[in-house]
Design an enzyme around this catalytic site. Structure first.
Site, PDB file in Angstrom:
ATOM      1  N   HIS A  19       0.874  -1.449   0.111  1.00 61.92           N
ATOM      2  CA  HIS A  19      -0.068   0.173  -0.400  1.00 61.92           C
ATOM      3  C   HIS A  19       0.961   1.379   0.098  1.00 61.92           C
ATOM      4  O   HIS A  19       1.109   2.262  -0.950  1.00 61.92           O
ATOM      5  CB  HIS A  19      -0.632  -0.189   1.328  1.00 61.92           C
ATOM      6  CG  HIS A  19      -2.260  -1.485   1.056  1.00 61.92           C
ATOM      7  ND1 HIS A  19      -2.329  -2.133   2.638  1.00 61.92           N
ATOM      8  CD2 HIS A  19      -3.183  -1.804   0.738  1.00 61.92           C
ATOM      9  CE1 HIS A  19      -3.291  -2.741   2.108  1.00 61.92           C
ATOM     10  NE2 HIS A  19      -4.119  -2.539   1.105  1.00 61.92           N
ATOM     11  N   LYS A  43     -17.749  -6.344   5.535  1.00 58.57           N
ATOM     12  CA  LYS A  43     -15.975  -7.105   5.898  1.00 58.57           C
ATOM     13  C   LYS A  43     -15.666  -7.215   7.478  1.00 58.57           C
ATOM     14  O   LYS A  43     -15.667  -6.275   8.231  1.00 58.57           O
ATOM     15  CB  LYS A  43     -15.232  -6.613   5.169  1.00 58.57           C
ATOM     16  CG  LYS A  43     -14.308  -7.083   3.956  1.00 58.57           C
ATOM     17  CD  LYS A  43     -13.839  -6.226   3.062  1.00 58.57           C
ATOM     18  CE  LYS A  43     -12.561  -7.717   2.728  1.00 58.57           C
ATOM     19  NZ  LYS A  43     -12.010  -5.616   1.420  1.00 58.57           N
ATOM     20  N   ARG A  92      -2.083  -5.952  -8.436  1.00 64.24           N
ATOM     21  CA  ARG A  92      -1.406  -7.393  -8.352  1.00 64.24           C
ATOM     22  C   ARG A  92      -1.202  -8.075  -8.945  1.00 64.24           C
ATOM     23  O   ARG A  92      -0.083  -8.837 -10.019  1.00 64.24           O
ATOM     24  CB  ARG A  92      -1.236  -7.172  -7.150  1.00 64.24           C
ATOM     25  CG  ARG A  92      -0.946  -7.225  -6.016  1.00 64.24           C
ATOM     26  CD  ARG A  92      -1.266  -6.850  -4.701  1.00 64.24           C
ATOM     27  NE  ARG A  92      -3.104  -6.933  -4.436  1.00 64.24           N
ATOM     28  CZ  ARG A  92      -3.469  -7.073  -3.544  1.00 64.24           C
ATOM     29  NH1 ARG A  92      -3.493  -8.054  -2.652  1.00 64.24           N
ATOM     30  NH2 ARG A  92      -5.074  -6.982  -3.739  1.00 64.24           N
ATOM     31  N   SER A 130      -3.099  -8.067   2.791  1.00 72.89           N
ATOM     32  CA  SER A 130      -3.249  -7.732   4.459  1.00 72.89           C
ATOM     33  C   SER A 130      -3.277  -8.860   5.289  1.00 72.89           C
ATOM     34  O   SER A 130      -3.026  -9.338   5.490  1.00 72.89           O
ATOM     35  CB  SER A 130      -4.429  -6.936   4.016  1.00 72.89           C
ATOM     36  OG  SER A 130      -4.034  -5.439   3.818  1.00 72.89           O
TER      37      SER A 130
END
Ligand code: ADP
Length: 163
Positions: A19, A43, A92, A130
């Protein structure tokens, strides 16, 4: 409408070196980058939104071109409210692509003046997420290469309090 602001939205649970890389590269292009922590009640998260805001505020304190905020509801509404035009996202792998493509199309349809700009991950962070950091950290692995020291400290505290 401010062309020089980028909004970098995400969960940042926790904020990783991947990040940070996107943020730093974003600052090369934009005058300010606002890290916008999504208040996504659906979430399940490790850190609460206020804990994430607190960590990020401390992490970015020495850079006045970096802002930290949270938002509820539709991202585009928040972006317009901030008088910004650009949503910054990282990519990514191809696995990120489908979801990001859908999201960007949706946001652009809802609000034509908002554009999503994608920045490719730096190869050294391509594997970093994460969730991987949480998984490795929870199992006692060394996460010092994956997150800023302050985040690591908070992660270790969190794992200790959860165990
Ligand atoms: P979200 O829940 O919205 O996916 P994340 O906090 O996981 O939020 O990620 C926020 C943004 O950062 C996303 O655009 C994601 O693709 C990007 N990102 C996450 N990890 C990396 C990384 N290692 N390299 C580049 N971009 C990344």
């Amino acid at each position: 409408m401010n062309r020089h602001i980028a909004i970098y939205p995400g969960s940042f649970d926790p904020f990783t070196n991947g990040h940070m890389d996107i943020v730093q590269r974003g600052l090369e292009i934009f005058d300010t980058v606002t890290i916008a922590v999504a208040n996504n009640v659906d979430k399940k998260s490790l850190f609460t939104v206020s804990e994430r805001i607190d960590i990020l505020t401390r992490l970015t304190a020495d850079n006045s071109r970096l802002k930290v905020e949270t938002f509820d509801g539709l991202l585009v509404n928040y972006v317009v409210e901030k008088k910004a035009r650009v949503i910054l996202r990282g990519l990514r792998a191809v696995t990120d692509f489908e979801f990001e493509f859908q999201l960007a199309q949706m946001n652009h349809t809802v609000c034509q003046q908002v554009e999503t700009l994608f920045m490719m991950t730096s190869p050294k962070f391509a594997y970093l997420s994460s969730s991987i950091v949480k998984e490795v950290g929870r199992l006692g692995g060394d996460i010092s290469k994956f997150v800023p020291p302050l985040v690591m400290e908070e992660l270790l505290k969190k794992f200790a309090s959860n165990s």
